[in-house]
Design a protein around this motif. Structure first.
Motif, mmCIF file in Angstrom:
data_model
loop_
_atom_site.group_PDB
_atom_site.id
_atom_site.type_symbol
_atom_site.label_atom_id
_atom_site.label_comp_id
_atom_site.label_asym_id
_atom_site.label_seq_id
_atom_site.Cartn_x
_atom_site.Cartn_y
_atom_site.Cartn_z
ATOM 1 N N VAL A 270 17.437 4.435 -9.178
ATOM 2 C CA VAL A 270 18.331 5.117 -8.228
ATOM 3 C C VAL A 270 17.656 4.093 -6.954
ATOM 4 O O VAL A 270 16.577 4.373 -6.501
ATOM 5 N N SER A 271 18.806 3.133 -6.316
ATOM 6 C CA SER A 271 18.210 2.101 -5.390
ATOM 7 C C SER A 271 18.845 2.106 -4.189
ATOM 8 O O SER A 271 20.008 2.499 -4.203
ATOM 9 N N GLY A 272 17.959 1.794 -2.928
ATOM 10 C CA GLY A 272 18.483 2.105 -1.694
ATOM 11 C C GLY A 272 17.343 1.592 -0.727
ATOM 12 O O GLY A 272 16.403 1.044 -0.975
ATOM 13 N N GLY A 273 17.816 1.694 0.497
ATOM 14 C CA GLY A 273 16.793 1.651 1.580
ATOM 15 C C GLY A 273 16.743 0.212 2.219
ATOM 16 O O GLY A 273 17.299 -0.681 1.462
ATOM 17 N N GLY A 274 15.994 0.230 3.399
ATOM 18 C CA GLY A 274 15.776 -0.982 4.036
ATOM 19 C C GLY A 274 14.677 -0.653 4.984
ATOM 20 O O GLY A 274 13.752 0.391 4.881
ATOM 21 N N THR A 275 14.384 -1.946 5.760
ATOM 22 C CA THR A 275 13.177 -1.763 6.422
ATOM 23 C C THR A 275 13.008 -0.526 7.597
ATOM 24 O O THR A 275 12.086 0.080 7.880
ATOM 25 N N ARG B 43 17.130 9.573 12.483
ATOM 26 C CA ARG B 43 16.948 8.510 11.073
ATOM 27 C C ARG B 43 16.666 9.041 9.899
ATOM 28 O O ARG B 43 17.207 9.129 8.861
ATOM 29 N N GLU B 44 15.343 9.930 10.138
ATOM 30 C CA GLU B 44 15.104 10.619 8.872
ATOM 31 C C GLU B 44 16.112 11.546 8.449
ATOM 32 O O GLU B 44 16.345 11.854 7.059
ATOM 33 N N ARG B 45 16.482 12.641 9.289
ATOM 34 C CA ARG B 45 17.372 13.545 8.831
ATOM 35 C C ARG B 45 18.517 12.913 8.194
ATOM 36 O O ARG B 45 19.022 13.439 7.027
ATOM 37 N N LYS B 46 19.208 11.944 8.739
ATOM 38 C CA LYS B 46 20.516 11.286 8.214
ATOM 39 C C LYS B 46 20.101 10.533 6.813
ATOM 40 O O LYS B 46 21.075 10.375 5.911
ATOM 41 N N ALA B 47 19.028 9.791 7.016
ATOM 42 C CA ALA B 47 18.792 9.086 5.543
ATOM 43 C C ALA B 47 18.376 9.667 4.566
ATOM 44 O O ALA B 47 18.702 9.579 3.398
ATOM 45 N N CYS B 48 17.677 11.053 4.898
ATOM 46 C CA CYS B 48 17.594 12.029 3.724
ATOM 47 C C CYS B 48 18.780 12.444 3.227
ATOM 48 O O CYS B 48 18.958 12.562 1.878
ATOM 49 N N ALA B 49 19.809 12.742 4.024
ATOM 50 C CA ALA B 49 21.074 13.318 3.525
ATOM 51 C C ALA B 49 21.664 12.322 2.628
ATOM 52 O O ALA B 49 22.380 12.507 1.737
ATOM 53 N N ILE C 77 11.061 6.695 4.519
ATOM 54 C CA ILE C 77 11.925 7.934 4.587
ATOM 55 C C ILE C 77 12.624 8.154 3.182
ATOM 56 O O ILE C 77 12.394 8.777 2.274
ATOM 57 N N SER C 78 13.507 7.199 2.989
ATOM 58 C CA SER C 78 14.157 7.101 1.575
ATOM 59 C C SER C 78 13.258 6.902 0.375
ATOM 60 O O SER C 78 13.438 7.421 -0.695
ATOM 61 N N GLY C 79 12.165 6.228 0.716
ATOM 62 C CA GLY C 79 11.104 5.779 -0.385
ATOM 63 C C GLY C 79 10.372 7.237 -0.536
ATOM 64 O O GLY C 79 9.600 6.928 -1.692
ATOM 65 N N ARG C 80 10.698 8.259 -0.035
ATOM 66 C CA ARG C 80 9.819 9.311 -0.459
ATOM 67 C C ARG C 80 10.763 10.632 -0.782
ATOM 68 O O ARG C 80 10.402 11.702 -1.227
ATOM 69 N N VAL C 81 12.094 10.097 -0.886
ATOM 70 C CA VAL C 81 13.004 11.239 -1.208
ATOM 71 C C VAL C 81 13.070 11.379 -2.707
ATOM 72 O O VAL C 81 13.244 10.243 -3.464
ATOM 73 N N PRO C 82 12.707 12.622 -3.239
ATOM 74 C CA PRO C 82 12.378 12.663 -4.741
ATOM 75 C C PRO C 82 13.735 12.291 -5.722
ATOM 76 O O PRO C 82 14.955 12.469 -5.207
ATOM 77 N N ARG D 66 0.898 -1.075 -0.002
ATOM 78 C CA ARG D 66 -0.036 -0.069 0.103
ATOM 79 C C ARG D 66 1.021 1.309 0.058
ATOM 80 O O ARG D 66 0.724 2.272 -0.698
ATOM 81 N N PHE D 67 1.990 1.260 0.767
ATOM 82 C CA PHE D 67 2.856 2.559 1.012
ATOM 83 C C PHE D 67 3.290 2.727 -0.410
ATOM 84 O O PHE D 67 3.478 3.938 -0.911
ATOM 85 N N PHE D 68 3.797 1.619 -1.128
ATOM 86 C CA PHE D 68 4.620 2.012 -2.615
ATOM 87 C C PHE D 68 3.530 1.990 -3.645
ATOM 88 O O PHE D 68 4.045 2.315 -4.667
ATOM 89 N N ALA D 69 2.254 1.691 -3.361
ATOM 90 C CA ALA D 69 1.268 2.188 -4.397
ATOM 91 C C ALA D 69 1.326 3.557 -4.659
ATOM 92 O O ALA D 69 0.587 4.157 -5.747
#
Ligand SMILES: Cc1ncc(COP(=O)(O)O)c(C=O)c1O
Length: 351
Positions: free
Chosen positions: A204-209, A176-182, A214-219, A27-30
């Motif tokens: 452009v691939s990355g991210g984890g659980t 976590r949000e600040r560092k992952a966005c950076a 956070i990373s899944g919403r970085v443009p 649902r999140f990634f839809a």
């Protein structure tokens, strides 16, 4: 079969909880432009991966090893091996995989080796976004390797990847949000460098659980490689993520030597302790105090009626290496075993 009939130690999967985790992530990634590429290494089990893909919002699967990819290729036609592949034999096995196959590269030597099999394998430039594991530096160093990849026959440059693994367990959400966005912004900026240089960069691939939302919403990030969310361990449970524990290790009480504790037959050959001791499911106040090869020593609350022969369940602290210890999952629904699912890609039988 019901749970009482399962030989212990054994790995149980709560099918309903797993399905809820899969549905939450799908649902999140839809929404948004980023998609999920679930990491197969978390469970190594075709039955689970098929359900993840069927739930939608996926670009394909992520694998850590070639043997995982060989097993996943039977039911998935788009596989990313998010790791460096080194050795002629391994490169040849990658080349023999059906469907779309992409691998990570972080060196000219790695590029040369995979190009030598001349199969048009896709490559992502692996970028060190702070974890300090594999990967070239973001920016100029990544661009130089990308240029080399684009001009190397036998491979197809597809983009960049960067795994912010060091940030997954940070307990404070804001940090976590600040560092992952950076970290992801470094990755996205490097992707832009590639495109500005006229190079292809569709992925452009990355991210984890711990960073999926956070990373899944970085443009600019196009896919997230999360794996543990589907089963959830107690280490990730600390983060208050929207996923529930869906697997446990079943043991039998083999000794009750003192009033305050019991011993079960599920030691660290059945549930790992690199992320700490497992937790006890369903007995308030009980806790694992020691985990030996074949023994879990469990402190019990005063007056506990636990006796020799009882079944006990532990919540593992680390998903991937615990699953890797077992041959099968016993799939449980409403207290009944509804399936025995081979953990087909476990171990190093064929690496
Ligand atoms: C390259 C890579 N991507 C993604 C992940 C994410 O996995 P998880 O969601 O289980 O943290 C890992 C885990 O180690 C990894 O090594």
């Amino acid at each position: 079969m019901n749970i009482a009939g399962i030989p212990t130690p054994a790995l149980l999967i709560d099918v309903a909880a797993m399905e809820r985790n899969i549905a939450t992530m799908a649902r999140f990634f839809a929404e948004g432009s980023c998609r999920l590429r679930p990491h197969f290494k978390a469970h190594k089990t075709p039955e689970i991966a098929r359900r993840q893909l069927a739930a939608g919002s996926c670009t394909g699967l992520t694998c850590a090893t070639i043997s995982e990819a060989e097993i996943a290729a039977a039911f998935c036609n788009d596989i990313l091996i998010a790791n460096e592949v080194i050795g002629a034999d391994k490169c040849a096995r990658v080349a023999a995989l059906p469907g779309t196959v992409t691998v990570a590269v972080d060196s000219e030597e790695g590029l040369r080796q995979i190009a030598a099999v001349a199969a048009g394998v896709g490559v992502l430039i692996d970028i060190n976004v702070g974890q300090g594991r594999c990967g070239v530096a973001p920016g100029a160093e990544a661009l130089a390797l990308a240029r080399r990849a684009a001009s190397t026959e036998g491979v197809r440059l597809r983009g960049v990847m960067g795994y912010e693994g060091h940030l997954q367990p940070i307990p404070d959400r804001a940090e976590r949000e600040r560092k992952a966005c950076a970290a992801m912004n470094d990755l996205v900026a490097t992707a832009r460098l590639l495109r500005d240089a006229g190079l292809p960069c569709e992925i452009v691939s990355g991210g984890g659980t711990g960073t999926f939302d956070i990373s899944g919403r970085v443009p600019g990030v196009t896919e997230i490689q999360a794996g543990s969310y589907v089963l959830m361990d107690t280490d990730y449970a600390r983060l208050n993520l929207p996923f529930e524990p869906a697997f446990s290790v079943l043991g039998t009480v083999v000794s009750r030597p003192g009033a305050g504790y019991c011993v079960a037959d599920c030691g660290h050959k059945a549930t790992t302790k690199d992320h700490g001791l497992p937790s006890v499911k369903g007995i308030p106040g009980a806790s694992v105090t020691m985990l030996n090869d074949e023994h879990a020593v469990i402190a019990l609350p005063p007056g506990s009626a636990v006796k020799i022969g009882d079944r006990i369940e532990l919540w593992p602290s680390h998903t991937d290496p615990t699953v890797n210890l077992h041959d099968v999952f016993y799939a449980v629904e409403n207290g009944q075993v509804v399936g025995v699912w081979p953990i087909a890609a476990r171990g190093y039988k064929n690496r």
